[in-house]
Design a protein around this motif. Structure first.
Motif, PDB file in Angstrom:
ATOM      1  N   UNK A   1      42.396 -21.898  18.378  1.00 18.11           N
ATOM      2  CA  UNK A   1      42.163 -22.507  17.076  1.00 18.11           C
ATOM      3  C   UNK A   1      40.717 -22.339  16.630  1.00 18.11           C
ATOM      4  N   UNK A   2      39.817 -22.447  17.606  1.00 21.00           N
ATOM      5  CA  UNK A   2      38.409 -22.269  17.265  1.00 21.00           C
ATOM      6  C   UNK A   2      38.128 -20.839  16.813  1.00 21.00           C
ATOM      7  N   UNK A   3      38.805 -19.919  17.475  1.00 17.04           N
ATOM      8  CA  UNK A   3      38.587 -18.517  17.105  1.00 17.04           C
ATOM      9  C   UNK A   3      39.300 -18.149  15.808  1.00 17.04           C
ATOM     10  N   UNK A   4      40.367 -18.850  15.503  1.00 13.71           N
ATOM     11  CA  UNK A   4      41.143 -18.507  14.306  1.00 13.71           C
ATOM     12  C   UNK A   4      40.506 -19.106  13.061  1.00 13.71           C
ATOM     13  N   UNK A   5      39.236 -18.808  12.857  1.00 13.35           N
ATOM     14  CA  UNK A   5      38.531 -19.304  11.680  1.00 13.35           C
ATOM     15  C   UNK A   5      38.906 -18.446  10.476  1.00 13.35           C
ATOM     16  N   UNK A   6      39.432 -19.086   9.452  1.00 18.72           N
ATOM     17  CA  UNK A   6      39.766 -18.399   8.210  1.00 18.72           C
ATOM     18  C   UNK A   6      39.095 -19.161   7.077  1.00 18.72           C
TER      19      UNK A   6
ATOM     20  N   UNK B   1      28.870 -19.059   8.245  1.00 17.56           N
ATOM     21  CA  UNK B   1      28.447 -18.909   9.644  1.00 17.56           C
ATOM     22  C   UNK B   1      28.608 -20.193  10.470  1.00 17.56           C
ATOM     23  N   UNK B   2      28.366 -21.400   9.940  1.00 19.22           N
ATOM     24  CA  UNK B   2      28.554 -22.606  10.762  1.00 19.22           C
ATOM     25  C   UNK B   2      29.989 -22.845  11.201  1.00 19.22           C
ATOM     26  N   UNK B   3      30.961 -22.165  10.570  1.00 16.29           N
ATOM     27  CA  UNK B   3      32.354 -22.342  10.978  1.00 16.29           C
ATOM     28  C   UNK B   3      32.639 -21.706  12.340  1.00 16.29           C
ATOM     29  N   UNK B   4      31.798 -20.814  12.766  1.00 15.66           N
ATOM     30  CA  UNK B   4      32.001 -20.099  14.021  1.00 15.66           C
ATOM     31  C   UNK B   4      31.152 -20.726  15.125  1.00 15.66           C
ATOM     32  N   UNK B   5      31.693 -20.710  16.349  1.00 14.03           N
ATOM     33  CA  UNK B   5      30.985 -21.299  17.478  1.00 14.03           C
ATOM     34  C   UNK B   5      29.839 -20.405  17.922  1.00 14.03           C
ATOM     35  N   UNK B   6      28.952 -20.991  18.732  1.00 13.96           N
ATOM     36  CA  UNK B   6      27.829 -20.222  19.258  1.00 13.96           C
ATOM     37  C   UNK B   6      28.323 -19.072  20.118  1.00 13.96           C
ATOM     38  N   UNK B   7      29.398 -19.325  20.895  1.00 16.93           N
ATOM     39  CA  UNK B   7      29.951 -18.265  21.739  1.00 16.93           C
ATOM     40  C   UNK B   7      30.509 -17.128  20.884  1.00 16.93           C
ATOM     41  N   UNK B   8      31.162 -17.459  19.782  1.00 14.50           N
ATOM     42  CA  UNK B   8      31.698 -16.418  18.908  1.00 14.50           C
ATOM     43  C   UNK B   8      30.572 -15.600  18.274  1.00 14.50           C
TER      44      UNK B   8
ATOM     45  N   UNK C   1      29.062 -13.264  20.920  1.00 10.73           N
ATOM     46  CA  UNK C   1      29.915 -12.094  21.197  1.00 10.73           C
ATOM     47  C   UNK C   1      29.881 -11.107  20.041  1.00 10.73           C
ATOM     48  N   UNK C   2      29.847 -11.608  18.801  1.00 16.10           N
ATOM     49  CA  UNK C   2      29.814 -10.713  17.639  1.00 16.10           C
ATOM     50  C   UNK C   2      28.491  -9.975  17.532  1.00 16.10           C
ATOM     51  N   UNK C   3      27.420 -10.585  17.993  1.00 12.40           N
ATOM     52  CA  UNK C   3      26.096  -9.960  17.893  1.00 12.40           C
ATOM     53  C   UNK C   3      26.031  -8.666  18.689  1.00 12.40           C
ATOM     54  N   UNK C   4      26.816  -8.608  19.798  1.00 13.46           N
ATOM     55  CA  UNK C   4      26.828  -7.396  20.608  1.00 13.46           C
ATOM     56  C   UNK C   4      27.492  -6.231  19.868  1.00 13.46           C
ATOM     57  N   UNK C   5      28.281  -6.517  18.833  1.00 13.80           N
ATOM     58  CA  UNK C   5      28.963  -5.462  18.067  1.00 13.80           C
ATOM     59  C   UNK C   5      28.430  -5.385  16.636  1.00 13.80           C
ATOM     60  N   UNK C   6      27.238  -5.901  16.442  1.00 14.33           N
ATOM     61  CA  UNK C   6      26.687  -6.011  15.087  1.00 14.33           C
ATOM     62  C   UNK C   6      26.268  -4.649  14.540  1.00 14.33           C
ATOM     63  N   UNK C   7      26.801  -4.250  13.366  1.00 17.37           N
ATOM     64  CA  UNK C   7      26.372  -2.970  12.760  1.00 17.37           C
ATOM     65  C   UNK C   7      25.077  -3.174  11.962  1.00 17.37           C
ATOM     66  N   UNK C   8      24.599  -2.095  11.377  1.00 18.56           N
ATOM     67  CA  UNK C   8      23.430  -2.203  10.497  1.00 18.56           C
ATOM     68  C   UNK C   8      23.894  -1.924   9.068  1.00 18.56           C
ATOM     69  N   UNK C   9      23.637  -2.873   8.155  1.00 18.99           N
ATOM     70  CA  UNK C   9      24.076  -2.743   6.769  1.00 18.99           C
ATOM     71  C   UNK C   9      22.890  -2.503   5.848  1.00 18.99           C
ATOM     72  N   UNK C  10      23.136  -1.766   4.784  1.00 18.72           N
ATOM     73  CA  UNK C  10      22.125  -1.513   3.746  1.00 18.72           C
ATOM     74  C   UNK C  10      22.485  -2.361   2.528  1.00 18.72           C
ATOM     75  N   UNK C  11      21.515  -3.165   2.066  1.00 19.87           N
ATOM     76  CA  UNK C  11      21.783  -4.018   0.922  1.00 19.87           C
ATOM     77  C   UNK C  11      22.168  -3.221  -0.315  1.00 19.87           C
ATOM     78  N   UNK C  12      21.571  -2.034  -0.461  1.00 19.43           N
ATOM     79  CA  UNK C  12      21.916  -1.214  -1.631  1.00 19.43           C
ATOM     80  C   UNK C  12      23.386  -0.850  -1.621  1.00 19.43           C
ATOM     81  N   UNK C  13      23.934  -0.612  -0.413  1.00 22.56           N
ATOM     82  CA  UNK C  13      25.351  -0.274  -0.319  1.00 22.56           C
ATOM     83  C   UNK C  13      26.221  -1.471  -0.698  1.00 22.56           C
ATOM     84  N   UNK C  14      25.792  -2.673  -0.259  1.00 21.69           N
ATOM     85  CA  UNK C  14      26.566  -3.880  -0.551  1.00 21.69           C
ATOM     86  C   UNK C  14      26.557  -4.224  -2.029  1.00 21.69           C
TER      87      UNK C  14
END
Length: 605
Positions: free
Chosen positions: A469-474, A575-582, A585-598
């Motif tokens: 349930x903690x992981x199923x954040x929507x 971001x506060x909806x997600x736990x510290x553990x989540x 874990x996500x930080x290890x798969x964090x991509x690099x985004x360009x604001x111009x692209x967004x």
């Protein structure tokens, strides 16, 4: 029906004698200086006499007789025949042990701690550690009430008063039965109970047909019917001994008696089945009263004896449901069946208990001649041998270890406590049947391995559910509730079929302003069509880092006007909806985004 001493209980006052009353002494000391005698009369009317004559060390008799009287007398803590006998056996064993010493104590002043410790060592040689410590505990309680405590050596008095010598109430005892074992036991008991019922009902039908002079009866049936009529009238078993060897007489008597009466071998399955249905301890079941009230044909009310609650609260009223169509499924229906099956025998035995059997074979015919061999099997004492082990072996019952199943009624009670606790999800106030929640936990549930396994499974499932349930954040952006998103659309978003750069779009063809969406990806954070799931967390963390880096290169006012709303939504709502553990874990798969692209094609045009 034999006369019984009126006893106080709920709704019934105690019998009060006329005039001045001097109760008979519990301990009698003969005038000629003989050995003392202790007389016991329990709350249930059972009596016994303990005589010190013949025991060694007469110099200790008077003091230990006084202590025994205190323990089993009207104000004592041992008020049942079995408990009183246990106290007597403790004193007997202790005196016999002391007599074997080279220099035994002759007076209580000569008792030493080593004598008490010696008793514990001796008991360990003949019984298990738990029983040995319980015996020592009984002895110490007797020592604590010896008259003239100041005569005892100080070390003895201190030792007797110290905790820890006896049995811890929370020590592990025998567990209940597993679900498979319990179901096998109850199935075997139910089949025997049904056979007993059918056997006695067949005898009653034959008796009724004979009395009605049914012409269809065969010659053998008429002879048997005549014998049943005599048995019903006198209670004496009528047997045709012609052609039988002398050694076959007892079995022939049993075979004939069982046509109308419950007999000794029937007690085991009947008591086991009663324990499985009611969850009551064996002492309470053995003292089931014959007196009862049927309430509108739907319930039966009776008063039970609860021995371990003390004198002031030893009786309790119960109401058991009755279902005549499912007689063996409810305790009320089963109680009425017991009452009916043993009614004929009870008329001769005069027992006030629901239990009454024919036991007139051999020596029993002489001992119980006045009642034609009929007795209340638990009237004299509760500790009647029921041969439960033989019954279990006859049915081929085996435990989880593949060995023959140890059959104990106390284990059935514990099993019922465990099963009830499971059925209510472990909520003890709802689970308790016959005890308080504390007693149920301490004595029945706390150390039971089956409860421990079940509780471990429940905790594992709960932790797993909580984690899922903690992981199923929507998160549905734009202020709309997630529940309004169709389940099919949420499933598509969960597998990434609707992903944009940092969220999912539930309806890209119908933007809030109309038509296909051509807004900046940053505009998704205020759009009601946007969903954020855990799969988007790496991109969201990358976006937060990109915004922080941009703040270092840009004027703060300019940055706030351009990205302030996005930053507020991202850092406060998402971001506060997600736990510290989540997040870790996500930080290890964090991509690099360009604001111009967004910022998308509108900003490029």
């Amino acid at each position: 029906m034999s006369e019984q001493t009126p006893r106080a209980e709920r709704g019934r006052a105690a019998a009060v004698p006329d005039g001045f009353y001097e109760p008979p002494p519990v301990v009698e000391f003969p005038e000629g200086g003989g050995a003392p005698v202790v007389r016991f009369t329990g709350e249930d009317g059972r009596e016994c006499v303990f005589r010190f004559e013949g025991l060694p060390l007469p110099g200790l008799h008077r003091d230990f007789a006084h202590a025994l009287g205190v323990r089993i007398g009207p104000g004592g803590g041992r008020r049942t025949q079995r408990a009183a006998s246990s106290q007597w056996q403790t004193i007997k064993r202790f005196l016999l042990l002391l007599d074997q010493l080279a220099e035994p104590p002759r007076r209580v002043e000569e008792l030493r701690v080593r004598h008490l410790e010696r008793y514990l060592v001796a008991r360990r040689q003949t019984c298990e550690e738990k029983s040995a410590r319980r015996n020592l505990q009984d002895l110490l309680r007797i020592v604590r009430v010896l008259p003239g405590q100041d005569r005892l050596e100080g070390a003895v008095a201190d030792y007797a008063g110290q905790p820890g010598h006896g049995v811890d109430a929370q020590q592990t005892g025998r567990p209940g039965y597993s679900d498979r074992e319990f179901q096998a036991v109850m199935a075997a008991a139910r089949s025997d109970v049904a056979a007993i019922r059918d056997r006695l009902m067949a005898g009653e039908r034959l008796l009724e047909r004979f009395l009605d002079e049914d012409a269809s009866l065969s010659a053998a049936e008429r002879e048997q019917g005549a014998r049943l009529v005599a048995m019903a009238a006198t209670g004496r078993v009528q047997v045709d001994y012609r052609g039988l060897a002398v050694g076959e007489f007892p079995s022939a008597c049993y075979e004939q008696a069982r046509q109308l009466f419950v007999i000794d071998p029937d007690l085991a399955p009947l008591l086991i089945y009663a324990a499985g249905l009611s969850g009551r301890n064996p002492e309470t079941l053995k003292e089931l009263p014959a007196e009862h009230r049927v309430l509108e044909g739907r319930a039966v009310a009776l008063t039970l004896t609860k021995r371990r609650r003390g004198k002031s609260n030893s009786r309790t009223s119960v109401h058991w449901s009755v279902d005549e169509e499912r007689q063996l499924r409810t305790m009320g229906g089963f109680y009425l069946l017991l009452h009916r099956l043993m009614a004929r025998s009870r008329a001769f035995s005069g027992s006030g208990s629901v239990w009454s059997i024919w036991a007139g074979n051999g020596r029993g015919g002489v001992l119980h001649a006045a009642t034609s061999g009929h007795i209340g099997p638990f009237d004299a004492e509760l500790a009647r041998k029921l041969k439960l082990g033989a019954w279990a072996r006859r049915h081929g019952l085996v435990g989880e270890d593949g060995m023959p199943l140890e059959m104990l009624v106390t284990r059935i009670k514990k099993t019922v406590e465990v099963r009830t606790a499971k059925q209510v999800g472990g909520h003890l106030p709802s689970a308790r049947l016959t005890n308080t929640a504390d007693t149920s936990f301490t004595h029945y549930l706390r150390a039971d391995p089956f409860v421990a396994d079940w509780a471990a499974d429940v905790l594992t499932e709960a932790i797993t559910d909580a984690e899922e349930n903690a992981r199923a954040v929507v998160v549905r952006l734009g202020g709309e509730p997630v529940t309004r998103v169709p389940e099919r659309v949420r499933e598509q978003a969960a597998v990434g079929a609707l992903d944009t750069l940092a969220s999912a779009c539930t309806d890209i063809e119908h933007a809030p302003g109309g038509g296909r969406c051509r807004q900046s990806f940053l505009a998704c954070f205020g759009c009601p069509n946007a969903l954020v799931l855990e799969r988007h967390l790496p991109a969201l963390l990358a976006l937060a880092e990109a915004l922080r880096e941009d703040l270092q290169r840009r004027d703060a006012a300019q940055w706030a006007s351009r990205y302030g709303t996005t930053w507020q939504i991202l850092t406060r709502d998402i971001l506060p909806r997600f736990s510290a553990a989540q997040r870790a874990a996500a930080k290890e798969r964090q991509p690099r985004l360009m604001l111009d692209l967004l910022e998308g094609p509108i900003q490029w045009s």
